[in-house]
Design a protein around this motif. Structure first.
Motif, PDB file in Angstrom:
ATOM      1  N   TYR A   8      -0.346 -16.350   4.142  1.00  0.00           N
ATOM      2  CA  TYR A   8      -0.502 -15.054   3.575  1.00  0.00           C
ATOM      3  C   TYR A   8      -1.977 -14.627   5.074  1.00  0.00           C
ATOM      4  CZ  TYR A   8       3.183 -15.070   1.026  1.00  0.00           C
ATOM      5  OH  TYR A   8       4.477 -15.345   0.391  1.00  0.00           O
ATOM      6  N   GLY A   9      -2.430 -15.972   5.236  1.00  0.00           N
ATOM      7  CA  GLY A   9      -3.618 -15.656   6.221  1.00  0.00           C
ATOM      8  C   GLY A   9      -3.607 -14.975   7.326  1.00  0.00           C
ATOM      9  N   ASN A  10      -3.582 -15.498   8.278  1.00  0.00           N
ATOM     10  CA  ASN A  10      -4.427 -14.935  10.068  1.00  0.00           C
ATOM     11  C   ASN A  10      -4.269 -13.453  10.202  1.00  0.00           C
ATOM     12  OD1 ASN A  10      -4.097 -17.462  11.025  1.00  0.00           O
ATOM     13  ND2 ASN A  10      -2.367 -18.188  11.329  1.00  0.00           N
ATOM     14  N   HIS A  11      -4.044 -12.395   9.444  1.00  0.00           N
ATOM     15  CA  HIS A  11      -3.615 -11.449   9.730  1.00  0.00           C
ATOM     16  C   HIS A  11      -5.557 -10.162  10.966  1.00  0.00           C
ATOM     17  CE1 HIS A  11      -1.543 -10.885   5.675  1.00  0.00           C
ATOM     18  NE2 HIS A  11      -1.336  -9.506   6.268  1.00  0.00           N
ATOM     19  N   ILE A  12      -5.631  -9.481  11.400  1.00  0.00           N
ATOM     20  CA  ILE A  12      -6.342  -9.241  12.490  1.00  0.00           C
ATOM     21  C   ILE A  12      -7.720  -8.614  11.714  1.00  0.00           C
ATOM     22  CG2 ILE A  12      -6.874  -7.808  13.968  1.00  0.00           C
ATOM     23  CD1 ILE A  12      -4.022  -7.988  14.591  1.00  0.00           C
ATOM     24  N   SER A  13      -7.152  -7.761  10.483  1.00  0.00           N
ATOM     25  CA  SER A  13      -8.246  -7.875   9.112  1.00  0.00           C
ATOM     26  C   SER A  13      -7.718  -9.158   8.206  1.00  0.00           C
ATOM     27  CB  SER A  13      -7.421  -6.988   8.221  1.00  0.00           C
ATOM     28  OG  SER A  13      -8.070  -6.080   7.141  1.00  0.00           O
ATOM     29  N   LEU A  20      -5.097 -10.840  -0.521  1.00  0.00           N
ATOM     30  CA  LEU A  20      -4.092 -11.473  -0.402  1.00  0.00           C
ATOM     31  C   LEU A  20      -4.315 -12.776  -0.751  1.00  0.00           C
ATOM     32  CD1 LEU A  20      -1.288 -10.459   2.543  1.00  0.00           C
ATOM     33  CD2 LEU A  20      -1.189  -9.723   0.316  1.00  0.00           C
ATOM     34  N   ARG A  81      -2.958  -0.965   2.299  1.00  0.00           N
ATOM     35  CA  ARG A  81      -2.227  -1.756   3.480  1.00  0.00           C
ATOM     36  C   ARG A  81      -0.696  -1.422   3.769  1.00  0.00           C
ATOM     37  NH1 ARG A  81      -7.239  -3.702   5.073  1.00  0.00           N
ATOM     38  NH2 ARG A  81      -8.568  -4.653   3.859  1.00  0.00           N
ATOM     39  N   GLN A  82      -0.238  -0.768   2.559  1.00  0.00           N
ATOM     40  CA  GLN A  82       1.323  -0.480   3.505  1.00  0.00           C
ATOM     41  C   GLN A  82       1.732  -1.887   4.348  1.00  0.00           C
ATOM     42  OE1 GLN A  82      -0.705   2.937   5.593  1.00  0.00           O
ATOM     43  NE2 GLN A  82      -0.871   2.974   3.973  1.00  0.00           N
ATOM     44  N   ASP A  87       3.741 -10.398   3.463  1.00  0.00           N
ATOM     45  CA  ASP A  87       3.395  -9.694   2.753  1.00  0.00           C
ATOM     46  C   ASP A  87       3.806  -9.140   1.559  1.00  0.00           C
ATOM     47  OD1 ASP A  87       2.026 -11.042   4.432  1.00  0.00           O
ATOM     48  OD2 ASP A  87       1.259  -9.533   5.762  1.00  0.00           O
TER      49      ASP A  87
ATOM     50  N   GLN B 212       4.761   2.433  10.508  1.00  0.00           N
ATOM     51  CA  GLN B 212       4.902   3.741   9.469  1.00  0.00           C
ATOM     52  C   GLN B 212       6.142   5.041   9.675  1.00  0.00           C
ATOM     53  OE1 GLN B 212       1.765   2.305   9.471  1.00  0.00           O
ATOM     54  NE2 GLN B 212       1.892   0.957   8.380  1.00  0.00           N
ATOM     55  N   GLU B 248       7.444 -10.457  13.294  1.00  0.00           N
ATOM     56  CA  GLU B 248       6.809 -11.096  11.714  1.00  0.00           C
ATOM     57  C   GLU B 248       5.138 -10.690  12.044  1.00  0.00           C
ATOM     58  OE1 GLU B 248       9.063 -12.347   8.604  1.00  0.00           O
ATOM     59  OE2 GLU B 248       6.434 -12.412   7.573  1.00  0.00           O
ATOM     60  N   THR B 252       3.084  -7.138  10.166  1.00  0.00           N
ATOM     61  CA  THR B 252       1.863  -7.478   9.734  1.00  0.00           C
ATOM     62  C   THR B 252       0.917  -8.001   9.708  1.00  0.00           C
ATOM     63  OG1 THR B 252       2.268  -9.690   9.745  1.00  0.00           O
ATOM     64  CG2 THR B 252       4.297  -8.847   8.033  1.00  0.00           C
ATOM     65  N   GLY B 253       0.507  -7.661  10.957  1.00  0.00           N
ATOM     66  CA  GLY B 253      -0.655  -7.402  11.458  1.00  0.00           C
ATOM     67  C   GLY B 253      -1.621  -8.681  11.608  1.00  0.00           C
ATOM     68  N   ARG B 254      -0.796  -9.470  12.349  1.00  0.00           N
ATOM     69  CA  ARG B 254      -1.376 -10.790  12.118  1.00  0.00           C
ATOM     70  C   ARG B 254      -1.401 -10.777  13.653  1.00  0.00           C
ATOM     71  NH1 ARG B 254       1.655 -11.045   7.729  1.00  0.00           N
ATOM     72  NH2 ARG B 254       0.291 -12.998   6.501  1.00  0.00           N
ATOM     73  N   PHE B 255      -2.178 -12.019  14.424  1.00  0.00           N
ATOM     74  CA  PHE B 255      -2.250 -12.553  15.872  1.00  0.00           C
ATOM     75  C   PHE B 255      -1.013 -13.423  16.122  1.00  0.00           C
ATOM     76  CE2 PHE B 255      -6.693 -12.913  13.517  1.00  0.00           C
ATOM     77  CZ  PHE B 255      -7.834 -12.143  14.437  1.00  0.00           C
TER      78      PHE B 255
END
Lengths: 241, 256
Positions: A8-13, A20, A81-82, A87, B212, B248, B252-255
Motif C-alpha cells: 500500500y506504499g510506493n505512491h508518487i504522493s 493509507l 484520493r479516489q 487501494d 476518473q 495497477e 493507483t498512482g504508484r511508481f
C-alpha cells in the motif's frame, strides 16, 4: 498468496502513502482493543470480577470512537484520493470490517453486563467451562483474522472462515447441555438464560471474525467470498493461482 | 457484456514507426459496436499514436510507417482501395482542443455532409444540421444563432459543435483524443454525458489522461505502456482488480 508489507506504499504522493498506512494501523489498533475486550469480558465473567466487567463496559465507548474516526478517515480518502484497485479494496474493506469490529465490541459489552448480573448470584452458574472454551476459540479466530489482515495472508483468512463452523458446533453443544440443566432444575432457568446469551454473544463474535476474514480475501485478491460454501470457496481461490 | 457484441474495428499486431523508432509495438485490440473504449497510459505510451492509426491520421506525418492490420467491418483500412477521406467520415475524430472552422455554426456542421454529398436539397441539409446539433446536445443553445461564427461559442459548446460536425457525416466510429482536457468540469460533465448517449449509436474510442474520466465513461479500458498494450478489460474490472502490475501501478498512482 502472501505479499510484502509495502503493497500500500510506493505512491508518487507521499501523503497518500501516509494516509493509507495510518488507516491500516488505526484499524489494527482497534482490532487489538476489541480482542482485549472479548478476552476481558470472558475473564470478568468466569472469574466473577465486577471491576473488570465495568472496565469492559466503559471501554466500549473507546471502541465506538475508533469506528467513527476510521470511517471518517476512510471517507476522506475516498473523497480526496479516489483510490483504485488494491487501494480502493483496502479502503472499502476497512469500512466494512470496522463495523464488524464495532459489533464484536458490542458483544463484549453485552457479556460484561451479563457478568455483572451473574456476579450477584451466590453460586457458580453452569456453563462457565464452555464459556471459557468458546471464548478462547473466538478470540483466537479474531486474533488470526487481524494477523491475516496485517500480513495480507489469504490462506490464514480462509482457515478462519472454515473455523467458524466449529464454533457454531460448539455453540450448539453448549446450548444443548445448558438446556438439560434447565430441565433438571427449573430454578436455574433465569441464570441459565443469561449464560445462554453469553454463548450466543460469543458465537456472534465468531461470525464477525469470519466476516473480517472474508473482507481480507476481497482486499487481497479482489474475490468476493461471502455467502459461499467452503468447497466453492476453495474452487474460487484455486482459479486465481 | 461486450463479448456478445459485433466487432466494429479490429487491430491486429499493429506497429508504428517514426523513422527507425518503433512507437507502437504490436498492438491487437477490437473495438466493438456501441462500446466506449478508453485508452489510458502515461505520456508517450503511444495511446494517441494508436488512436490516430484508426482513421489514418498518421498518413500525413512524414516518416511515419504503420505495419500490421486494422479493419473496419472486416475491410483493411490501409488497403490501397480505401479512400482515406471517406474513411475519416466513417471513423470521425474529435480533438483535444475544440477546432471549429472559422465559419458559422451552421456551416461547421453542414460542411461534411455537403462535400460527401449526403444531402440532396437545402431542406435535407437543414435537417442533418438540426439532428446533428440535437444529438450533440447543442441545438437548443444555438438554434437561434446558427449563422453566428462557431468560434464565438464557449469552449464546451465548441467541443460539442465539433462532435456535431463529426456525427453529421454518420460515422460508425468516433475517435476522441482527450476531448475534455481544455474544458472546465461542468463542460466536461456535459461532454461525458454526451459520450454515453452517443454510444447507443456509435462506437467510441477515447484517449484520456484522466483515469476518473475513463472510469466514468468507458465500458472497457485499455492500458498502454511504452508502445505496448498491457491490458484491456472491462472498466469495472480494470479499476478494481487489474490483472497486470503495470496497470495497477499506473491507475493507483504508484511508481511504475
Amino acid at each position: 498468496m502472501k505479499k510484502d508489507g509495502n503493497v500500500y506504499g510506493n505512491h508518487i504522493s507521499q501523503s497518500f502513502n501516509e494516509e493509507l498506512a495510518a488507516l491500516k494501523s488505526r484499524f489494527l489498533e482497534m482490532g487489538g482493543l476489541v480482542e482485549t475486550q472479548v478476552l476481558q469480558a470472558v475473564k470478568a465473567l468466569t472469574e466473577r470480577d465486577a471491576e473488570l466487567a465495568n472496565l469492559v463496559r466503559d471501554e466500549d465507548k473507546v471502541v465506538d470512537r475508533y469506528e467513527m474516526k476510521i470511517d471518517d478517515a476512510a471517507i476522506h480518502i475516498l473523497a480526496r484520493r479516489q483510490p483504485t484497485a488494491r487501494d480502493l479494496r483496502l479502503v472499502v474493506s476497512i469500512i466494512k470490517a470496522v463495523s464488524d469490529l464495532e459489533r464484536i465490541g458490542d458483544e463484549s459489552k453485552k457479556i460484561a453486563k451479563l457478568a455483572l448480573q451473574l456476579v450477584e448470584g451466590d453460586k457458580t452458574p453452569n456453563g462457565l467451562t464452555e464459556i471459557r472454551h468458546i471464548g478462547q476459540h473466538v478470540a483466537t479466530m479474531l486474533n488470526g483474522a487481524l494477523e491475516a489482515f496485517a500480513r495480507l495472508d489469504v490462506e490464514k483468512a480462509v482457515e478462519i472462515i472454515k473455523e467458524d463452523k466449529n464454533v457454531d458446533a460448539e455453540y450448539k453443544t453448549a446450548s444443548r447441555s445448558l438446556m438439560t440443566y434447565m430441565m433438571e432444575d427449573p430454578r436455574t432457568i433465569s441464570e441459565c438464560m443469561s449464560v445462554m446469551w453469553v454463548f450466543r454473544a460469543l458465537e456472534r463474535v465468531g461470525d464477525h471474525a469470519c466476516n473480517l476474514a472474508e473482507h481480507i480475501v476481497y482486499m487481497v485478491e479482489g474475490e468476493d467470498v461471502r455467502h459461499t460454501k467452503i468447497d466453492q470457496l476453495n474452487e474460487q481461490l484455486k482459479r486465481l493461482d | 457484456m461486450s463479448t456478445n457484441k459485433t466487432v466494429r474495428m479490429s487491430a491486429n499486431d499493429v506497429r508504428v514507426f517514426y523513422g527507425d523508432k518503433e512507437a507502437i509495438k504490436g498492438v491487437s485490440v477490437d473495438i466493438m459496436e456501441n462500446e466506449v473504449i478508453a485508452f489510458i497510459g502515461p505520456s508517450g505510451c503511444g495511446k494517441s499514436t494508436f488512436l490516430r492509426c484508426l482513421n489514418r491520421m498518421n498518413d500525413t506525418i512524414e516518416g511515419c510507417r504503420v505495419e500490421g492490420e486494422i479493419t473496419l467491418d472486416g475491410n483493411n483500412i490501409y488497403d490501397s482501395r480505401m479512400d482515406p477521406v471517406l474513411l475519416r467520415a466513417r471513423v470521425g475524430m474529435v480533438f483535444q482542443r475544440p477546432n471549429p472552422f472559422p465559419k458559422s455554426i451552421y456551416e461547421n456542421v453542414a460542411y461534411g455532409p455537403r462535400i460527401h454529398g449526403l444531402a440532396s436539397s437545402k431542406r435535407d441539409l437543414d435537417e442533418i444540421v438540426e439532428v446533428s446539433l440535437s444529438k450533440a446536445g447543442l441545438w437548443d443553445e444555438v438554434k437561434d444563432r446558427l449563422m453566428e461564427p462557431g468560434t464565438g461559442l464557449s469552449g464546451g459548446q465548441q467541443q460539442r459543435l465539433c462532435i456535431a460536425r463529426t456525427i453529421a457525416v454518420s460515422p460508425e466510429v468516433i475517435l476522441m483524443d482527450e476531448p475534455c482536457s481544455a474544458l472546465d468540469p461542468i463542460a466536461t460533465a456535459t461532454v461525458e454525458e454526451l459520450i454515453e448517449e452517443l454510444s447507443s449509436q456509435f462506437s467510441i474510442a477515447i484517449v484520456t489522461h484522466s483515469m476518473q474520466q475513463a472510469a466514468r465513461v468507458s465500458n472497457r479500458t485499455a492500458y498502454f505502456h511504452l508502445g505496448k498494450l498491457i491490458e484491456v478489460g472491462d472498466t469495472d474490472e480494470v479499476f478494481t482488480k487489474p490483472k497486470n502490475e503495470l496497470t495497477e501501478a499506473y491507475i493507483t498512482g504508484r511508481f511504475g
